[in-house]
Design a protein around this motif. Sequence first.
Motif, PDB file in Angstrom:
ATOM      1  N   LEU A 128      -6.464  -2.816  -1.995  1.00  0.00           N
ATOM      2  CA  LEU A 128      -6.663  -2.827  -0.351  1.00  0.00           C
ATOM      3  C   LEU A 128      -7.698  -3.594  -0.128  1.00  0.00           C
ATOM      4  O   LEU A 128      -8.925  -3.652  -0.681  1.00  0.00           O
ATOM      5  CB  LEU A 128      -7.042  -1.287  -0.044  1.00  0.00           C
ATOM      6  CG  LEU A 128      -5.981  -0.065   0.166  1.00  0.00           C
ATOM      7  CD1 LEU A 128      -4.974  -0.154  -0.955  1.00  0.00           C
ATOM      8  CD2 LEU A 128      -6.294   1.302   0.493  1.00  0.00           C
ATOM      9  N   PHE A 129      -7.893  -4.221   0.944  1.00  0.00           N
ATOM     10  CA  PHE A 129      -8.731  -5.017   1.581  1.00  0.00           C
ATOM     11  C   PHE A 129      -9.416  -4.504   2.627  1.00  0.00           C
ATOM     12  O   PHE A 129      -8.632  -4.506   3.821  1.00  0.00           O
ATOM     13  CB  PHE A 129      -8.459  -6.654   1.779  1.00  0.00           C
ATOM     14  CG  PHE A 129      -8.204  -7.366   0.627  1.00  0.00           C
ATOM     15  CD1 PHE A 129      -8.818  -8.091  -0.123  1.00  0.00           C
ATOM     16  CD2 PHE A 129      -6.690  -7.325   0.041  1.00  0.00           C
ATOM     17  CE1 PHE A 129      -8.696  -9.019  -1.253  1.00  0.00           C
ATOM     18  CE2 PHE A 129      -6.303  -8.157  -1.153  1.00  0.00           C
ATOM     19  CZ  PHE A 129      -7.414  -8.871  -1.683  1.00  0.00           C
ATOM     20  N   ILE A 130     -10.504  -4.079   2.607  1.00  0.00           N
ATOM     21  CA  ILE A 130     -11.219  -3.455   3.902  1.00  0.00           C
ATOM     22  C   ILE A 130     -11.573  -4.590   5.007  1.00  0.00           C
ATOM     23  O   ILE A 130     -12.749  -5.213   4.568  1.00  0.00           O
ATOM     24  CB  ILE A 130     -12.437  -2.496   3.538  1.00  0.00           C
ATOM     25  CG1 ILE A 130     -11.906  -1.552   2.358  1.00  0.00           C
ATOM     26  CG2 ILE A 130     -12.732  -1.649   5.051  1.00  0.00           C
ATOM     27  CD1 ILE A 130     -10.599  -0.550   2.669  1.00  0.00           C
ATOM     28  N   SER A 131     -11.045  -5.079   5.866  1.00  0.00           N
ATOM     29  CA  SER A 131     -11.401  -5.923   6.807  1.00  0.00           C
ATOM     30  C   SER A 131     -12.123  -5.377   7.971  1.00  0.00           C
ATOM     31  O   SER A 131     -13.010  -4.420   7.769  1.00  0.00           O
ATOM     32  CB  SER A 131     -10.358  -6.793   7.169  1.00  0.00           C
ATOM     33  OG  SER A 131     -10.331  -7.668   7.837  1.00  0.00           O
ATOM     34  N   SER A 132     -11.543  -5.524   8.856  1.00  0.00           N
ATOM     35  CA  SER A 132     -12.275  -5.202  10.273  1.00  0.00           C
ATOM     36  C   SER A 132     -11.633  -5.685  11.492  1.00  0.00           C
ATOM     37  O   SER A 132     -11.094  -6.746  11.623  1.00  0.00           O
ATOM     38  CB  SER A 132     -14.005  -5.621  10.437  1.00  0.00           C
ATOM     39  OG  SER A 132     -14.409  -5.266  11.673  1.00  0.00           O
ATOM     40  N   ILE A 133     -11.763  -4.731  12.466  1.00  0.00           N
ATOM     41  CA  ILE A 133     -11.017  -5.090  13.921  1.00  0.00           C
ATOM     42  C   ILE A 133     -11.864  -6.315  14.564  1.00  0.00           C
ATOM     43  O   ILE A 133     -11.342  -7.340  14.961  1.00  0.00           O
ATOM     44  CB  ILE A 133     -11.144  -4.002  14.965  1.00  0.00           C
ATOM     45  CG1 ILE A 133     -10.080  -2.869  14.504  1.00  0.00           C
ATOM     46  CG2 ILE A 133     -11.206  -4.569  16.294  1.00  0.00           C
ATOM     47  CD1 ILE A 133     -10.022  -1.743  15.564  1.00  0.00           C
ATOM     48  N   ALA A 134     -13.097  -6.430  14.159  1.00  0.00           N
ATOM     49  CA  ALA A 134     -13.944  -7.574  14.394  1.00  0.00           C
ATOM     50  C   ALA A 134     -13.190  -8.923  13.808  1.00  0.00           C
ATOM     51  O   ALA A 134     -13.533  -9.984  14.355  1.00  0.00           O
ATOM     52  CB  ALA A 134     -15.290  -7.543  13.897  1.00  0.00           C
ATOM     53  N   ALA A 155      -6.275 -13.788   4.094  1.00  0.00           N
ATOM     54  CA  ALA A 155      -5.855 -14.061   2.497  1.00  0.00           C
ATOM     55  C   ALA A 155      -5.033 -12.688   2.071  1.00  0.00           C
ATOM     56  O   ALA A 155      -4.215 -12.901   1.126  1.00  0.00           O
ATOM     57  CB  ALA A 155      -7.299 -14.229   1.693  1.00  0.00           C
ATOM     58  N   ALA A 156      -5.563 -11.477   2.617  1.00  0.00           N
ATOM     59  CA  ALA A 156      -4.701 -10.527   2.199  1.00  0.00           C
ATOM     60  C   ALA A 156      -3.019 -10.581   2.519  1.00  0.00           C
ATOM     61  O   ALA A 156      -2.505 -10.170   1.854  1.00  0.00           O
ATOM     62  CB  ALA A 156      -5.312  -9.294   2.718  1.00  0.00           C
ATOM     63  N   ALA A 157      -2.918 -11.096   3.657  1.00  0.00           N
ATOM     64  CA  ALA A 157      -1.520 -11.062   4.287  1.00  0.00           C
ATOM     65  C   ALA A 157      -0.804 -12.161   3.234  1.00  0.00           C
ATOM     66  O   ALA A 157       0.466 -12.008   2.938  1.00  0.00           O
ATOM     67  CB  ALA A 157      -1.453 -11.660   5.784  1.00  0.00           C
ATOM     68  N   THR A 173      -3.033  -4.557   0.940  1.00  0.00           N
ATOM     69  CA  THR A 173      -2.575  -3.932   2.211  1.00  0.00           C
ATOM     70  C   THR A 173      -3.872  -4.110   2.778  1.00  0.00           C
ATOM     71  O   THR A 173      -5.211  -4.497   2.121  1.00  0.00           O
ATOM     72  CB  THR A 173      -2.751  -2.297   2.094  1.00  0.00           C
ATOM     73  OG1 THR A 173      -1.324  -2.051   1.720  1.00  0.00           O
ATOM     74  CG2 THR A 173      -2.830  -1.675   3.408  1.00  0.00           C
ATOM     75  N   VAL A 174      -4.055  -4.518   4.118  1.00  0.00           N
ATOM     76  CA  VAL A 174      -5.283  -4.800   5.038  1.00  0.00           C
ATOM     77  C   VAL A 174      -5.747  -3.332   5.570  1.00  0.00           C
ATOM     78  O   VAL A 174      -4.800  -2.855   6.430  1.00  0.00           O
ATOM     79  CB  VAL A 174      -4.933  -5.850   5.973  1.00  0.00           C
ATOM     80  CG1 VAL A 174      -6.482  -6.221   6.694  1.00  0.00           C
ATOM     81  CG2 VAL A 174      -4.810  -6.982   5.253  1.00  0.00           C
ATOM     82  N   ARG A 242       2.048   0.111   4.038  1.00  0.00           N
ATOM     83  CA  ARG A 242       2.078  -1.057   5.165  1.00  0.00           C
ATOM     84  C   ARG A 242       1.087  -2.061   4.981  1.00  0.00           C
ATOM     85  O   ARG A 242       0.168  -2.060   4.273  1.00  0.00           O
ATOM     86  CB  ARG A 242       1.792  -0.486   6.470  1.00  0.00           C
ATOM     87  CG  ARG A 242       2.720   0.814   6.841  1.00  0.00           C
ATOM     88  CD  ARG A 242       2.799   1.107   8.396  1.00  0.00           C
ATOM     89  NE  ARG A 242       1.413   1.224   9.009  1.00  0.00           N
ATOM     90  CZ  ARG A 242       0.881   2.260   9.007  1.00  0.00           C
ATOM     91  NH1 ARG A 242       1.317   3.280   9.002  1.00  0.00           N
ATOM     92  NH2 ARG A 242      -0.498   2.189   9.827  1.00  0.00           N
ATOM     93  N   LEU A 243       1.447  -3.188   5.590  1.00  0.00           N
ATOM     94  CA  LEU A 243       0.466  -4.540   5.453  1.00  0.00           C
ATOM     95  C   LEU A 243      -0.823  -4.106   6.080  1.00  0.00           C
ATOM     96  O   LEU A 243      -1.877  -4.330   5.656  1.00  0.00           O
ATOM     97  CB  LEU A 243       1.145  -5.647   6.224  1.00  0.00           C
ATOM     98  CG  LEU A 243       0.166  -6.550   6.708  1.00  0.00           C
ATOM     99  CD1 LEU A 243      -0.500  -7.388   5.275  1.00  0.00           C
ATOM    100  CD2 LEU A 243       0.680  -8.068   7.449  1.00  0.00           C
TER     101      LEU A 243
END
Length: 263
Positions: A128-134, A155-157, A173-174, A242-243
Amino acid sequence: MTKTILITGAGTGIGKDTAFALAQRGHRVLATTQTEAQALNLKQAANEQGLLLEAFKLDITLKEDQALLAQHHVDVLINNAAMGESGSLAEVDMQRVRQLFEVNLFATLELTQVALRQMIERESGTVLFISSIAGRVPMPFLMPYSMSKFALSAAAAGLRAEMDQLKKNIHITVIEPGAIHTGFNQAMTDSKYAWMGPSSYFAHQAEAMKKQERITFNWLEAKTTRSIVNAIVKASEAKRPRLRYVAPWIQGFGVRLARILGV
């Protein structure tokens, strides 16, 4: 099914709350922090709540610390460790931006590669990659952070597509948190004022900017981490996650609507 889950950046905020939630559900949690002091504080907090988790220092930017992951059979890696940086792209020191990418993107991918070696060998695992809505919405003065998260999501996708092609039962997953009240956003937006002096293009606007940032966060931020923690737990436990997971959902909906409207 009980899993061994390693999470980075577990000393505070979303990482800490997620580590506790996973431990409550019976998983073996390896909660890692940037410093020894943070790990000690995390152990004490877990003990006070009667939770069993293993907390130790793992600075994702250090090769010797990255290697610690290989000592454990990790079913799920949660890449949560990150730093924030704000400031106008017209004047921010590029060394600050480079350091941001080093933590939020490059070191995160290096640690992921360590995890993938064992996951691919046994043909099972989730990252899991913790990204951001930002990372999906250009915002003035937050672009150093937004760019790093945009790159991480991309990168995660791409990695997800590669793992699907490899057919080794590896899932990527993102997770995209919105604005949540943990103190991270305030520290990030304040970071630019540490170096913006009288010569800054925006010096005459600094006080008004600070006031508006506080108003915006007071109005926008979710008051608890519950929604995003639930999303992370769901993705961690899913047979095929899910993605993308976004929480709070209303903020994710707002982002999609804004993009449709071309705002």
